[in-house]
Design a protein around this motif. Structure first.
Motif, PDB file in Angstrom:
ATOM      1  N   ALA A   1      40.861  38.672  32.087  1.00 32.85           N
ATOM      2  CA  ALA A   1      39.787  38.213  32.972  1.00 32.85           C
ATOM      3  C   ALA A   1      39.772  36.687  33.060  1.00 32.85           C
ATOM      4  O   ALA A   1      39.530  36.127  34.131  1.00 32.85           O
ATOM      5  CB  ALA A   1      38.441  38.730  32.471  1.00 32.85           C
ATOM      6  N   ASP A   2      40.028  36.012  31.954  1.00 30.46           N
ATOM      7  CA  ASP A   2      40.061  34.545  31.986  1.00 30.46           C
ATOM      8  C   ASP A   2      41.260  34.027  32.775  1.00 30.46           C
ATOM      9  O   ASP A   2      41.171  32.995  33.427  1.00 30.46           O
ATOM     10  CB  ASP A   2      40.057  33.979  30.557  1.00 30.46           C
ATOM     11  CG  ASP A   2      38.642  33.834  30.009  1.00 30.46           C
ATOM     12  OD1 ASP A   2      37.691  33.745  30.829  1.00 30.46           O
ATOM     13  OD2 ASP A   2      38.465  33.806  28.783  1.00 30.46           O
ATOM     14  N   ILE A   3      42.368  34.754  32.731  1.00 24.08           N
ATOM     15  CA  ILE A   3      43.526  34.362  33.537  1.00 24.08           C
ATOM     16  C   ILE A   3      43.193  34.485  35.027  1.00 24.08           C
ATOM     17  O   ILE A   3      43.516  33.613  35.831  1.00 24.08           O
ATOM     18  CB  ILE A   3      44.764  35.211  33.163  1.00 24.08           C
ATOM     19  CG1 ILE A   3      45.221  34.825  31.756  1.00 24.08           C
ATOM     20  CG2 ILE A   3      45.892  35.012  34.170  1.00 24.08           C
ATOM     21  CD1 ILE A   3      46.381  35.625  31.234  1.00 24.08           C
ATOM     22  N   ARG A   4      42.495  35.562  35.372  1.00 26.66           N
ATOM     23  CA  ARG A   4      42.100  35.729  36.776  1.00 26.66           C
ATOM     24  C   ARG A   4      41.194  34.578  37.215  1.00 26.66           C
ATOM     25  O   ARG A   4      41.264  34.122  38.354  1.00 26.66           O
ATOM     26  CB  ARG A   4      41.396  37.080  36.978  1.00 26.66           C
ATOM     27  CG  ARG A   4      42.346  38.269  36.934  1.00 26.66           C
ATOM     28  CD  ARG A   4      41.698  39.544  37.448  1.00 26.66           C
ATOM     29  NE  ARG A   4      40.814  40.148  36.478  1.00 26.66           N
ATOM     30  CZ  ARG A   4      41.199  41.035  35.552  1.00 26.66           C
ATOM     31  NH1 ARG A   4      42.463  41.449  35.502  1.00 26.66           N
ATOM     32  NH2 ARG A   4      40.337  41.527  34.707  1.00 26.66           N
ATOM     33  N   TRP A   5      40.353  34.117  36.303  1.00 26.77           N
ATOM     34  CA  TRP A   5      39.456  32.999  36.635  1.00 26.77           C
ATOM     35  C   TRP A   5      40.256  31.732  36.938  1.00 26.77           C
ATOM     36  O   TRP A   5      39.983  31.025  37.904  1.00 26.77           O
ATOM     37  CB  TRP A   5      38.474  32.749  35.482  1.00 26.77           C
ATOM     38  CG  TRP A   5      37.594  31.578  35.741  1.00 26.77           C
ATOM     39  CD1 TRP A   5      36.461  31.545  36.492  1.00 26.77           C
ATOM     40  CD2 TRP A   5      37.804  30.220  35.279  1.00 26.77           C
ATOM     41  NE1 TRP A   5      35.943  30.267  36.521  1.00 26.77           N
ATOM     42  CE2 TRP A   5      36.745  29.447  35.783  1.00 26.77           C
ATOM     43  CE3 TRP A   5      38.773  29.614  34.476  1.00 26.77           C
ATOM     44  CZ2 TRP A   5      36.630  28.073  35.521  1.00 26.77           C
ATOM     45  CZ3 TRP A   5      38.671  28.256  34.215  1.00 26.77           C
ATOM     46  CH2 TRP A   5      37.605  27.492  34.732  1.00 26.77           C
TER      47      TRP A   5
ATOM     48  N   GLY B   1      36.121  47.055  26.392  1.00 27.68           N
ATOM     49  CA  GLY B   1      36.192  46.019  27.422  1.00 27.68           C
ATOM     50  C   GLY B   1      36.734  44.673  26.973  1.00 27.68           C
ATOM     51  O   GLY B   1      36.400  43.642  27.556  1.00 27.68           O
ATOM     52  N   ALA B   2      37.587  44.683  25.941  1.00 27.07           N
ATOM     53  CA  ALA B   2      38.128  43.425  25.414  1.00 27.07           C
ATOM     54  C   ALA B   2      38.821  42.596  26.502  1.00 27.07           C
ATOM     55  O   ALA B   2      38.709  41.374  26.530  1.00 27.07           O
ATOM     56  CB  ALA B   2      39.109  43.727  24.280  1.00 27.07           C
ATOM     57  N   SER B   3      39.531  43.268  27.397  1.00 32.88           N
ATOM     58  CA  SER B   3      40.296  42.554  28.425  1.00 32.88           C
ATOM     59  C   SER B   3      39.397  41.846  29.424  1.00 32.88           C
ATOM     60  O   SER B   3      39.822  40.934  30.112  1.00 32.88           O
ATOM     61  CB  SER B   3      41.160  43.535  29.218  1.00 32.88           C
ATOM     62  OG  SER B   3      42.127  44.078  28.394  1.00 32.88           O
ATOM     63  N   ARG B   4      38.163  42.329  29.541  1.00 32.29           N
ATOM     64  CA  ARG B   4      37.271  41.771  30.558  1.00 32.29           C
ATOM     65  C   ARG B   4      36.342  40.706  30.004  1.00 32.29           C
ATOM     66  O   ARG B   4      35.540  40.148  30.734  1.00 32.29           O
ATOM     67  CB  ARG B   4      36.474  42.909  31.213  1.00 32.29           C
ATOM     68  CG  ARG B   4      37.377  43.885  31.953  1.00 32.29           C
ATOM     69  CD  ARG B   4      36.619  45.016  32.587  1.00 32.29           C
ATOM     70  NE  ARG B   4      36.148  46.000  31.638  1.00 32.29           N
ATOM     71  CZ  ARG B   4      36.893  46.985  31.127  1.00 32.29           C
ATOM     72  NH1 ARG B   4      38.148  47.100  31.486  1.00 32.29           N
ATOM     73  NH2 ARG B   4      36.393  47.842  30.267  1.00 32.29           N
ATOM     74  N   GLN B   5      36.459  40.422  28.712  1.00 31.98           N
ATOM     75  CA  GLN B   5      35.618  39.361  28.142  1.00 31.98           C
ATOM     76  C   GLN B   5      35.973  38.018  28.749  1.00 31.98           C
ATOM     77  O   GLN B   5      37.140  37.695  28.935  1.00 31.98           O
ATOM     78  CB  GLN B   5      35.833  39.286  26.626  1.00 31.98           C
ATOM     79  CG  GLN B   5      35.038  40.308  25.884  1.00 31.98           C
ATOM     80  CD  GLN B   5      34.927  39.952  24.397  1.00 31.98           C
ATOM     81  OE1 GLN B   5      35.260  38.848  23.974  1.00 31.98           O
ATOM     82  NE2 GLN B   5      34.455  40.910  23.633  1.00 31.98           N
ATOM     83  N   ARG B   6      34.936  37.224  29.026  1.00 34.03           N
ATOM     84  CA  ARG B   6      35.155  35.912  29.618  1.00 34.03           C
ATOM     85  C   ARG B   6      34.706  34.817  28.660  1.00 34.03           C
ATOM     86  O   ARG B   6      33.750  34.979  27.922  1.00 34.03           O
ATOM     87  CB  ARG B   6      34.344  35.806  30.918  1.00 34.03           C
ATOM     88  CG  ARG B   6      34.832  36.685  32.074  1.00 34.03           C
ATOM     89  CD  ARG B   6      36.032  36.065  32.761  1.00 34.03           C
ATOM     90  NE  ARG B   6      35.890  34.610  32.845  1.00 34.03           N
ATOM     91  CZ  ARG B   6      35.162  33.990  33.762  1.00 34.03           C
ATOM     92  NH1 ARG B   6      34.549  34.658  34.690  1.00 34.03           N
ATOM     93  NH2 ARG B   6      35.081  32.669  33.758  1.00 34.03           N
TER      94      ARG B   6
END
Lengths: 471, 451
Positions: free
Chosen positions: A194-198, A433-438
């Motif tokens: 998710a942080d990479i997408r940001w 939801g570890a992958s979606r943590q921001r």
């Protein structure tokens, strides 16, 4: 073994780290069409798959050269060749990433040479990227950074290694680079999809194109499939890595490593691609600094939408400060996450009095000591490297923090002491939801702030005899 | 589309009815095949792990210890030493100068701190290569500390997971037969190959108690060193989990004259059969044991059957895939699924042997695919080709099933729900329902196009 806390202890107890090949696998999973091969025993690949699957909840195929007794005696060249050919034929990859293990390093296998010879023997093979990751030299963090460095130094530019593209391809790449938005290389530590997408989103909003290496945003956080994908779609394409030297600049975020291991520094040294480094953009100060650099490189201003996010975050800081001021927090995990969270918790008025990492490398301590952050407490924080949970437990009991922030493996301490644990970083094996943590940017900081405040509120409410319904 | 099978593995995949049955197995994993197996160390570690009053020290680089820290759902009724993680954490200088001193110091300091009943020292891949004499370090420590300090030779490359089972049995064998004190009933057993995942051993032990049988030791679920010391005085060994503890059972038969029987506690059918077999074995000595057992079985079956039939009504006609560690469990799973109206269209194991696969083949319907030491490419192919609704396996298989919109049921070491015994059978059926009947699968792209 563990660091300053207990010089006399020989054994590690409840380690706060994994081994280098895990970091290598993580980095390779962020390359498009890539499959990692671990050169060693079958167990290394299988254990790492299982460990990562429990965190990401995605298919993670990692092959092994499957050593047996004769391999250990005669060397692993034949096994590695068989593994590479089988993976090539079955998975049809564009890249095979080959990471060594403690076993293959200890018997002295020269994997760089094996790869050179195999390329000559099998000219039709895909790109092969070897990296040396003996488990006894470091943790997943070092393995990850070494691998990213290896990917860049093997692929970027025309005249480096036999895997670089032909001259024509290079011209195409140059034209491509010129015709589109200015490209920026991003080298990040092991952050969430998710942080990479940001990063990609805000770079686009600033009229730039982000070449992020590695990019696990789709490969380790994708959708459901219509048919089985041997290799999950997504990742940084090999072409993009090849053209990284043509980018406007490189941004190394949270790069705490010495220059020798920094891919941006390497590109600058060999191709003159300017490299800029700053801490991970966590919190207002960190994110302001990030956008300042980004604006300068791209010559564009920060869009209104992001400024509004920033203001909302400032507002939340104001709303939250009473719940946070002076609260004692212990932070642990990999160096870059700990350094970022040290900055963030300090910025919101908490007291990060004890930070530790399992990483042995002399990275975290100097990084934190270098920061110029006005401390909330008089007492200097305790920063330990090469520290495991067995050592940390005594210190935590002694310092009685209000909150632990780190990966799932601190749960046993949290459970025994009753100190709440905010799960972040890697691995997260007991939450969803570890992958979606921001964590990155103003929006990531807001998410983190909400979680911290809520976990403290919940603790206060649960512990209260009154059972307040307003907090 | 034909299945993507590596040529080296052609004979490890068989579709019933397509050719004569000649499945190859008991082979080392093919390099480059993404095997679901781990290594020799894994085999030893899973078998010995549940012994809760022993200290488990992994001699090697940190990874092997890290990846196996508190990995299983094996629970203990007392000490929980097994849930801690200890490693000699070898570093570069140890690789150069050897790790013996570090190991020796680690055993001593950890014993002083944790007071274990025994220490297991697992040697991993590099230990032999750097020339550490682990046996000698253990021997010296044992003399000095007065507790068993047992080397477990489990270098990852030295065979397959099965060789790790053997190494664990060799280690256990050093403890068995070292205590002659106390009374033991002539109606007594050891339960082998039961790891007390989610308290399963306790469920089984309670059945035996009701039958009037003394359980001397459980190897290794909720295991204790003092019990294992006495285990050679039991009258009968019952081996569950085909691969892992057969070596020890064979050895105990030879050395102590204790016969063994292979049993399974999964599914009403198999657990009843196991209990009746044990009752039959002791019926000469206790004429009433058969009646007690029959009463127990009847009572339990009556309790759980109606709910199971309700599950069957909802699951009838579904298709399942099974991939497990040992093949013996697959037999039980096929039987349970059949009683739930579910057909098995793909079945395989990491470590099955020739006999196991022959039995599997005889149990399966025509068209069922049987695989040995399979990988995601093969399994995902058959999930699609056979249109599987439900996959039963371990964590590594889970995302493969989910990506394709297929329900998944964990029947591996990490499970947190008891699936053994009569009540476990119903738990399993409910898990199957929760996996296969969830309404979320209708959103899978394979079953419905997007917007």
């Amino acid at each position: 073994m563990s660091g300053a806390a207990a010089e006399n202890y020989q054994a590690a107890g409840n380690p706060c780290r994994q081994c280098m090949p895990l970091g290598a696998s993580w980095a390779f999973k962020g390359i498009e069409g890539c499959i990692p091969v671990l050169h060693g025993s079958q167990g290394c690949a299988t254990y790492i798959r299982r460990f990562m699957i429990s965190h990401f909840r995605e298919p993670i195929d990692i092959a092994s050269s499957s050593f047996d007794e004769t391999t250990v005696i005669f060397g692993g060249q034949e096994n590695l060749e068989q593994a590479v050919m089988n993976v090539f034929n079955q998975y049809k990859p564009e890249v095979i990433g080959i990471a060594t293990t403690c076993l293959s390093e200890t018997i002295g296998d020269d994997v760089e040479r094996f790869v050179r010879e195999l390329r000559m023997k099998e000219p039709g093979l895909c790109t092969l990227i070897p990296v040396s990751t003996p488990s006894y030299q470091g943790t997943q963090e070092e393995g990850f950074h070494r691998t990213v460095f290896s990917i860049v130094s093997h692929l970027a530019g025309a005249d480096v290694g036999s895997d670089a593209g032909s001259e024509n391809e290079q011209n195409d790449l140059e034209e491509q680079a010129e015709s589109s938005l200015p490209a920026l290389n991003f080298f990040l530590p092991m952050v969430t999809p998710a942080d990479i997408r940001w990063i990609r989103k805000v770079t686009a909003a600033m009229k730039g194109e982000a070449l992020i290496l590695p990019d696990i945003s789709d490969t380790l956080d994708g959708g459901l499939w219509n048919e089985y994908n041997a290799i999950p779609p997504g990742g940084t394409s090999v072409d993009h890595v090849r053209s990284m030297h043509l980018s406007e600049a490189s941004m190394e975020l949270g790069a705490l490593l010495p220059d020798d291991w920094r891919p941006g520094y390497w590109l600058q040294k060999h191709y003159g691609t300017p490299t800029l480094s700053c801490g991970l953009p966590v919190g207002i100060d960190g994110t302001d600094h990030f956008f300042k650099i980004l604006s300068e490189i791209l010559g564009s201003s920060v869009p209104q939408e992001i400024l509004e996010e920033r203001n909302r975050l400032c507002d939340a800081y104001a709303d939250a400060h009473k719940y946070l001021y002076g609260k004692k927090v212990v932070i642990y995990g990999d160096s870059s996450t700990v350094e970022s969270l040290y900055r963030f918790t300090s910025e919101i008025g908490m007291n990060p009095l004890f930070c530790f990492t399992g990483s042995p490398g002399g990275i975290l301590k100097p990084a934190i000591e270098k920061l110029e952050i006005p401390p909330v407490a008089d007492e200097a924080p305790l920063i330990l490297e090469d520290c495991d949970f067995a050592d940390a437990e005594d210190i935590i009991e002694d310092r009685k923090p209000d909150l632990l922030i780190g990966n799932s493996k601190g749960y046993k301490i949290s459970r025994r002491t009753g100190i709440p644990l905010l799960r972040t970083g890697f691995p997260i094996h007991d939450r969803f939801g570890a992958s979606r943590q921001r964590m990155l940017g103003y929006s990531g900081a807001l998410e983190l702030l909400d979680r911290i405040v809520n976990i403290l509120m919940e603790k206060k409410q649960d512990d209260s005899e009154v059972g307040y319904t307003y907090l | 589309m034909s299945a993507p099978i590596l040529k080296e593995r052609n004979k490890q995949v068989h579709e019933k009815g397509k050719a004569a049955f000649d499945l190859q197995c008991d082979r080392k994993s093919v390099a480059g095949s993404v095997s679901q197996r781990a290594c020799v160390f894994c085999g030893s570690r899973v078998v010995l792990y549940p012994i809760a009053d022993a200290l488990h020290l992994v001699h090697g680089s940190i990874g092997c210890a890290s990846y196996t820290w508190d990995i299983r759902g094996s629970v203990s009724s007392g000490p929980e030493l097994h849930r801690l993680c200890f490693s000699t954490d070898l570093r570069e200088k140890d690789v150069v100068y050897g790790g013996e001193k570090k190991l020796s110091a680690a055993v001593r300091e950890l014993t002083a701190k944790h007071k274990p009943a025994a220490v297991f020292v697992y040697s991993t891949c590099i230990v032999g290569v750097i020339g550490d004499d682990v046996d000698s370090v253990c021997r010296k420590a044992e003399q000095e500390l007065g507790i068993p300090v047992i080397p477990v030779h489990s270098a990852g490359f030295a065979g397959t997971k099965k060789d790790g089972y053997k190494a664990a049995c060799t280690a256990l064998n050093k403890i068995v037969g070292t205590d002659e004190t106390g009374e033991i009933s002539p109606l007594s057993i050891n339960i082998l190959g039961e790891f007390n995942l989610a308290g399963e051993a306790w469920i089984i032990k309670e059945y035996y108690r009701r039958m009037g049988i003394q359980v001397v030791s459980i190897l290794t679920g909720d295991g204790r060193i003092p019990d294992i010391r006495k285990s050679h005085r039991a009258s009968l060994n019952l081996v569950q989990c085909s691969g892992s503890l057969t070596t020890l059972a064979e050895h105990m038969e030879k050395e102590y004259g204790i016969p063994y029987k292979r049993v399974s506690y999964f599914g009403l059918e198999d657990v009843s059969k196991a209990l009746y077999e044990v009752a039959g074995y002791f019926s000469d000595q206790d004429p009433l044991i058969m009646k007690r057992t029959a009463d127990l079985v009847r009572e339990e079956v009556e309790t759980y059957l109606p709910a199971l039939q309700e599950c069957k009504r909802r699951l009838e006609g579904m298709k399942a895939a099974i991939y497990v560690g040992g093949a013996f469990k697959a037999f039980s799973l096929i039987r349970i699924l059949r009683t739930l109206g579910v057909d098995v269209v793909l079945v395989g194991s990491q470590t099955g042997n020739r006999q196991d696969y022959e039995q599997l083949e005889s149990m399966c319907d025509k068209g069922t695919v049987i695989v040995d030491d399979s990988n995601p490419m093969e399994m995902s192919h058959y999930i699609v080709e056979k249109d599987v609704d439900l996959f039963i396996g371990g964590v590594k298989e889970r995302p493969m099933a989910f990506k394709l919109g297929v329900g998944f049921c964990d029947h591996n070491h990490e499970r947190k729900t008891a699936l053994a015994g009569f009540e476990g059978t119903l738990n399993f059926a409910r898990e199957v329902c929760a996996s296969a009947l969830s309404p979320v699968w209708r959103f899978a792209p394979r079953r419905r196009n997007s917007l």
